[in-house]
Design an enzyme around this catalytic site. Structure first.
Site, PDB file in Angstrom:
ATOM      1  N   GLU A  70       0.236   4.511  -3.147  1.00 41.75           N
ATOM      2  CA  GLU A  70       0.721   5.069  -1.880  1.00 41.75           C
ATOM      3  C   GLU A  70      -0.433   5.803  -1.215  1.00 41.75           C
ATOM      4  O   GLU A  70      -1.286   6.387  -1.894  1.00 41.75           O
ATOM      5  CB  GLU A  70       1.886   6.044  -2.132  1.00 41.75           C
ATOM      6  CG  GLU A  70       2.353   6.708  -0.844  1.00 41.75           C
ATOM      7  CD  GLU A  70       3.661   7.497  -0.992  1.00 41.75           C
ATOM      8  OE1 GLU A  70       4.043   7.824  -2.126  1.00 41.75           O
ATOM      9  OE2 GLU A  70       4.287   7.770   0.038  1.00 41.75           O
ATOM     10  N   CYS A 109       7.395   7.446  -0.244  1.00 35.50           N
ATOM     11  CA  CYS A 109       8.051   7.966   0.962  1.00 35.50           C
ATOM     12  C   CYS A 109       7.421   7.447   2.236  1.00 35.50           C
ATOM     13  O   CYS A 109       8.048   7.479   3.298  1.00 35.50           O
ATOM     14  CB  CYS A 109       7.997   9.483   0.956  1.00 35.50           C
ATOM     15  SG  CYS A 109       9.029  10.221  -0.306  1.00 35.50           S
ATOM     16  N   GLU A 130      13.305   5.738  -1.864  1.00 36.54           N
ATOM     17  CA  GLU A 130      14.221   6.627  -2.606  1.00 36.54           C
ATOM     18  C   GLU A 130      15.492   6.837  -1.798  1.00 36.54           C
ATOM     19  O   GLU A 130      16.003   7.947  -1.722  1.00 36.54           O
ATOM     20  CB  GLU A 130      13.537   7.964  -2.895  1.00 36.54           C
ATOM     21  CG  GLU A 130      12.617   7.926  -4.091  1.00 36.54           C
ATOM     22  CD  GLU A 130      12.041   9.287  -4.447  1.00 36.54           C
ATOM     23  OE1 GLU A 130      12.124  10.214  -3.620  1.00 36.54           O
ATOM     24  OE2 GLU A 130      11.489   9.410  -5.550  1.00 36.54           O
TER      25      GLU A 130
HETATM   26  O1  AHR Z   1       4.897   9.871  -5.615  1.00 31.17           O
HETATM   27  C1  AHR Z   1       5.087  10.826  -4.636  1.00 31.17           C
HETATM   28  C2  AHR Z   1       6.446  10.706  -3.967  1.00 31.17           C
HETATM   29  O2  AHR Z   1       7.457  10.951  -4.883  1.00 31.17           O
HETATM   30  C3  AHR Z   1       6.784   9.350  -3.431  1.00 31.17           C
HETATM   31  O3  AHR Z   1       6.270   9.139  -2.178  1.00 31.17           O
HETATM   32  C4  AHR Z   1       8.274   9.360  -3.394  1.00 31.17           C
HETATM   33  O4  AHR Z   1       8.837   8.090  -3.557  1.00 31.17           O
HETATM   34  C5  AHR Z   1       8.649  10.331  -4.491  1.00 31.17           C
HETATM   35  O5  AHR Z   1       9.517  11.277  -4.032  1.00 31.17           O
END
Ligand code: AHR
Length: 664
Positions: free
Chosen positions: A53, A250, A382
């Site tokens: 990410e 996220c 999520e």
């Molecule tokens: O890994 C960090 C964050 O944790 C991610 O973006 C999210 O999916 C989770 O809440």
């Protein structure tokens, strides 16, 4: 003179008795029995993977090797990252123009106007927390320009931490007229700098428009121009991950729907990839990063290419019509969800479609006519609640209608337990979900206590993806946690349970993956970088040891006839690798005591006497790796010898993780 110890005969006898009792106890421990011929289940090739990410400056300022920050002047403050040096008075010497009506993805550019030949005018880019510059390395500079007439000249100076010049070049800009042109020049750095900068000086007089100002090191991964930081990709390649999940996290959901990740805006020409604010820019007040944006120089084509390079199955996650439920919780009305679903269908065509299809043609035009072999996709990150279920149903129906064998990864929300989780777990199983993504950011004791979590999961129906997890030594997101050995050893123990249950757990990945020492928002993270270096945490080595030793089939590893999931603080799992003809036993000692066990392999012909033993551990739970000591906690491999037929005696150091490889 012989000094008396102060022990009388009685004490000596007592000490001897205690020692003997300990010895007898150690000797009397029943062995751990590995049943090499009882194949419990296959281990999926995707079992151990990575989660990528753009958080913690993982992409922009991280693995995406661009050194110029705000290269197209599209940040909220258009000159953020650029310092202006001007020693004459002229209000309009530098102007930011916006051609929104004509160029939506990249509306702004910089107009430089210098009326008199004298006077100094320059702009200096500070990079992403500085630029990492390496002595003797070639740097490739490029920009887009437009000028009505010749007259203004551009020269470059690479500056080190002390503002000393460590590289120079002149940019040739011969073309004049109304159209945009490209200019490029390469030069070599005469010295290294951890926080370098690039100055562009304008001499002469005239006017010129500038955009897409870029500087890349030549030593990118596979030497690709405009590519990725080789040291960071190498860290991933060294793990041999079974899959790579991207682009989050996220970031997929967005703070609101306008800031969601839209893959179609991340492919094609760089200046057509519309920049957006990174949601981690303002997520945590204590780690605000006002200069954090997504340029999408690392976009979906590059993610697929990265997956292919490191031999990992691609696992894209798409927005399901819901913005982050921690933030705005915006929803796309159900009757307006079609474009979102179409994005998912088009992505499959982009990845796999024939070069004559609309999206397959775009992939081919980017240099990859062969398909990327996409077999699965996540819908939602999520997300949770009935709002998620009703949107997911529409995605599943459309995707399965067109691609019946395509696998869909579904969200079980933010936590691995509680009402939200229970609701989704029931609904998703009723919907016959292919794969359920579970997330657990928990303290180390949770990981130890949950090594048996999947023992009771149904073997039929939905498979599990441990899509995001990490041991947090204290509460989540407080900015102080480190990747210490306490977290890593607990993760290693938990992972014996994932491995033992490979029949139901098909994928797992630690999260987040990367963090920049000067630009992080979230800790702990698997790999830390600064502008020049990167190192793996103890958790990285745990992940790597599992991935490199995943085997092909799970076999029972029993103590007193039971799976070893915390008895005496020991955690044990075993696999066989039918390709390398090995039995691989993983043993975690999560206690402060040295523990000795016999390990007996049943159901195998005579084993090679020499056994490979790789250990990972530290005397204290608080040990960490760092830029200064990147391998303080790292695997050490040695050989030990069988003590009998298919039997060895293993002594597990306190807080240790071991991988034993026995050759069949
Ligand atoms: O890994 C960090 C964050 O944790 C991610 O973006 C999210 O999916 C989770 O809440």
């Amino acid at each position: 003179m012989i000094k008396r110890t102060g022990m009388n005969g009685k004490h000596v006898l007592l000490a001897a008795c205690i020692a003997a009792a300990g010895y007898v106890q150690a000797q009397q421990q029943p062995p751990v029995v590995v049943k090499a011929n009882q194949l419990v289940s296959e281990v999926q090739p995707t079992m151990w993977g990575v989660f990528f990410e753009d958080i913690n400056m993982g992409a922009d300022g991280g693995i995406y090797a661009e050194l110029i920050k705000n290269r197209s002047f599209e940040f909220l403050k258009p000159l953020m990252g650029w310092q202006v040096q001007q020693d004459f008075f002229d209000e309009g010497a530098l102007q930011v123009l916006n051609r929104l009506e004509k160029n939506t993805p990249n509306p702004r550019f910089l107009r430089v106007t210098k009326k008199a030949a004298g006077g100094n005018l320059a702009v200096t880019n500070e990079g992403f927390r500085g630029m990492g510059i390496k002595k003797g390395l070639r740097y490739d500079f490029s920009l887009q320009y437009r000028q009505p007439a010749a007259g203004l000249s551009l020269s470059l100076e690479l500056l080190n931490n002390e503002d000393k010049t460590i590289g120079t070049a002149t940019v040739q800009t011969p073309a004049t007229g109304e159209g945009w042109q490209k200019a490029a020049v390469s030069f070599t750095a005469s010295d290294s700098a951890s926080k370098g900068r690039l100055r562009i000086t304008f001499t002469g007089s005239g006017s010129m428009d500038l955009d897409m100002i870029s500087l890349f090191p030549a030593d990118t991964w596979k030497g690709r121009p405009g590519g990725m930081r080789a040291d960071m990709v190498q860290k991933l390649a060294d793990m041999k991950p079974g899959f790579i999940r991207f682009p989050g996290g996220c970031i997929v959901e967005g703070f609101d729907l306008s800031q969601r990740y839209q893959w179609k805006k991340t492919i094609g020409a760089l200046d057509e990839r519309q920049l957006i604010i990174n949601r981690w820019n303002f997520e945590f007040a204590h780690r605000a990063a006002p200069d954090y944006f997504q340029t999408f120089g690392l976009g979906f084509f590059e993610y697929f290419q990265l997956a292919e390079d490191i031999g990992a199955a691609p696992l894209p996650i798409l927005n399901c019509g819901m913005a982050c439920q921690f933030n705005t919780s915006e929803l796309v009305p159900l009757d307006q969800l079609d474009p979102y679903i179409q994005d998912a269908l088009d992505l499959i065509e982009f990845a796999n479609g024939d070069v004559n299809t609309t999206w397959g043609k775009k992939r081919a035009a980017m240099g990859h006519p062969a398909p990327f072999n996409l077999t699965m996709m996540g819908v939602g990150n999520e997300n949770y609640g009935p709002q998620y279920v009703e949107r997911l149903q529409l995605f599943m129906k459309a995707i399965k209608a067109k691609y019946p064998d395509f696998k869909i990864v579904t969200s079980s929300g933010t936590d691995p337990d509680g009402k939200r989780f229970d609701y989704l777990n029931t609904e998703l199983r009723e919907m016959k979900a292919d794969i359920i993504d579970e997330h657990y950011y928990r303290n180390p004791s949770w990981f130890l206590a949950n090594a048996g979590r999947y023992d009771s999961y149904p073997r039929n129906g939905a498979k599990i993806f441990g899509g995001e997890y990490a041991g947090h030594s204290d509460k989540v997101v407080d900015g102080k946690r480190q990747n210490n050995w306490q977290a890593a050893v607990a993760e290693a123990a938990f992972m014996t349970g994932l491995e033992r249950n490979a029949a139901v757990v098909h994928m797992a990945s630690y999260a987040p993956l990367f963090a920049h020492a000067d630009g992080w928002q979230w800790t702990p993270d698997l790999i830390w970088v600064n502008n020049l270096q990167s190192y793996g945490t103890p958790s990285y080595y745990v992940q790597q040891l599992y991935s490199l030793n995943k085997g092909t089939h799970v076999v029972p590893a029993l103590w007193n006839g039971e799976a070893v999931k915390g008895q005496d603080s020991l955690y044990i799992s075993a696999v066989v690798d039918q390709k390398s003809k090995e039995i691989i036993v993983k043993i975690v000692n999560a206690s402060s005591r040295t523990q000795t066990r016999d390990v007996v392999v049943e159901g195998a012909a005579k084993l090679n006497k020499t056994v490979s033993l790789t250990t990972l551990g530290s005397e204290t739970l608080w040990s960490i790796n760092s830029f200064e000591q990147p391998e303080a906690v790292s695997p050490k491999t040695t050989n030990i010898t069988l003590t009998g037929k298919n039997k060895l005696n293993y002594t597990a150091a306190p807080y240790s993780f071991a991988v034993l490889k026995l050759k069949m």
